[in-house]
Design an enzyme around this catalytic site. Sequence first.
Site, PDB file in Angstrom:
ATOM      1  N   PRO A  56      -0.707  72.851 -67.092  1.00 55.48           N
ATOM      2  CA  PRO A  56      -0.104  73.722 -66.069  1.00 55.48           C
ATOM      3  C   PRO A  56      -1.159  74.509 -65.319  1.00 55.48           C
ATOM      4  O   PRO A  56      -2.070  75.075 -65.925  1.00 55.48           O
ATOM      5  CB  PRO A  56       0.795  74.650 -66.894  1.00 55.48           C
ATOM      6  N   CYS A  57      -1.021  74.551 -64.001  1.00 55.76           N
ATOM      7  CA  CYS A  57      -2.069  75.155 -63.170  1.00 55.76           C
ATOM      8  C   CYS A  57      -1.775  76.585 -62.778  1.00 55.76           C
ATOM      9  O   CYS A  57      -2.629  77.260 -62.242  1.00 55.76           O
ATOM     10  CB  CYS A  57      -2.263  74.329 -61.892  1.00 55.76           C
ATOM     11  N   GLN A  58      -0.547  77.084 -63.057  1.00 62.06           N
ATOM     12  CA  GLN A  58      -0.167  78.366 -62.461  1.00 62.06           C
ATOM     13  C   GLN A  58      -1.129  79.503 -62.810  1.00 62.06           C
ATOM     14  O   GLN A  58      -1.454  80.337 -61.971  1.00 62.06           O
ATOM     15  CB  GLN A  58       1.258  78.748 -62.894  1.00 62.06           C
ATOM     16  N   PHE A 106      -4.224  79.337 -63.371  1.00 61.60           N
ATOM     17  CA  PHE A 106      -5.545  79.142 -62.774  1.00 61.60           C
ATOM     18  C   PHE A 106      -5.495  79.143 -61.249  1.00 61.60           C
ATOM     19  O   PHE A 106      -6.513  79.296 -60.599  1.00 61.60           O
ATOM     20  CB  PHE A 106      -6.142  77.802 -63.218  1.00 61.60           C
ATOM     21  N   SER A 107      -4.323  78.931 -60.677  1.00 60.27           N
ATOM     22  CA  SER A 107      -4.247  78.694 -59.245  1.00 60.27           C
ATOM     23  C   SER A 107      -4.268  79.996 -58.452  1.00 60.27           C
ATOM     24  O   SER A 107      -3.978  81.074 -58.964  1.00 60.27           O
ATOM     25  CB  SER A 107      -2.971  77.915 -58.898  1.00 60.27           C
TER      26      SER A 107
END
Length: 410
Positions: A58-60, A62-63
């Site tokens: 999941p990128c949330q 890091f994004s």
Amino acid sequence: MAAHFLGYDSIGIEWDRNACETRYAAGLPTIHADVSVMRETRFHEIPSSVEVLTGGPPCQSFSVAGNGAGRRALETVKEFIHRLVEGKDEAEVDKDLHALGDPRTALVLEPLRWLLKAIETEGRDPYKVIVLEQVPAVMPLWEVYAELLGGGEGRLNGVKYETSCWKLKTERYGVPQTRTRAVLVARRPGQGAVEPPETTHLPFELRRGKGATDADGLLPDSDIPRARRPWVSMAQALDAASKSDGSPLDVSRLVQDGKMQFFVVSNYGSGGDPKKRGRRLASQPAFTVTGKVSRNRVYRNQAEYKAQRYDRFTIPESGVLQTFPHNFPWSGNDQAQQVGNAVPPRLGMYVLSKALRGNAPSAAELAAATTWPAVPRATTDQLRAFGCGDQSRCPPDSHKISPPRRKPSP
């Protein structure tokens, strides 16, 4: 999906029940589970014939769009990577990871933990190829991965990989959308250096600030190298998809004076001011398709914009901008989030084909990727029974259905 179009069988592990429903409807074998639980207690259910490990943690966190917990913890997570390879107490590692706050941040370590599990499990071989994808902010972690996988030290027991990290722009591979992804490819030695897939289209560059116009990003023909095609626009992608047999796309509402000439206003504001939100013309690639793609406003002309009469992209249209087939069977709830969370299949084809075969996908494979084959209901039911048959092993409360809300008494 990229594996499917390239002729490879795959099995997915997915936490989100809605994404599982879409995968079942599409005929894609999937286990509804937490990847950590699968690694810890159900690893034996993964066929020993599996040779490739792919992952998109999941990128949330890091994004840029997320809360940033992962970005703040980058150095700490790097330390955890080293601790795992060096054989430190995993229970202590898990405890410290939990203290970071956002549990999704820890999932960026799961691919490494799956590799270590494969190496340390009798009767298993190390994965021949590993492909990981994330937002650009995670590139420093992929570089740590690459360094460690290339060394083969500690718990890797001498297992080494040839590695490469890439930042890839999706529009440079024919995706009608601007989106940059950080990719790590690791391959067992003997197949040569790991090179990034060669680009096929021009980059989209939009000037900002005073003097910029809506036409910026459109390069004159004299500036287009013969070996590269212009990027694919929203209008081109949606028009082509609408003309396919059985397409659910009806783009007539986006047409004015015989052609599509709409513009899109992003759902992301600048300092909260809707007037400063970005715009893209129909003749340009879409903004990055996120889980909030349904909030983008689509206008045919300036008069509609002034009157605030706007349209929205449908789920199939949003999927097409991600290069999903026009007839892909989106199912379950939160479909916009499913669309936005996905890796564009066309980009995935270029990455996997380069990693597994050393070349680009063929023209025939790319053409076939515009339509999804019909899947019998019986097949979907069988896959659901396989993935969710024993709901007690699915993620906690994932199959809990909330009771309908009662209307207040008058």
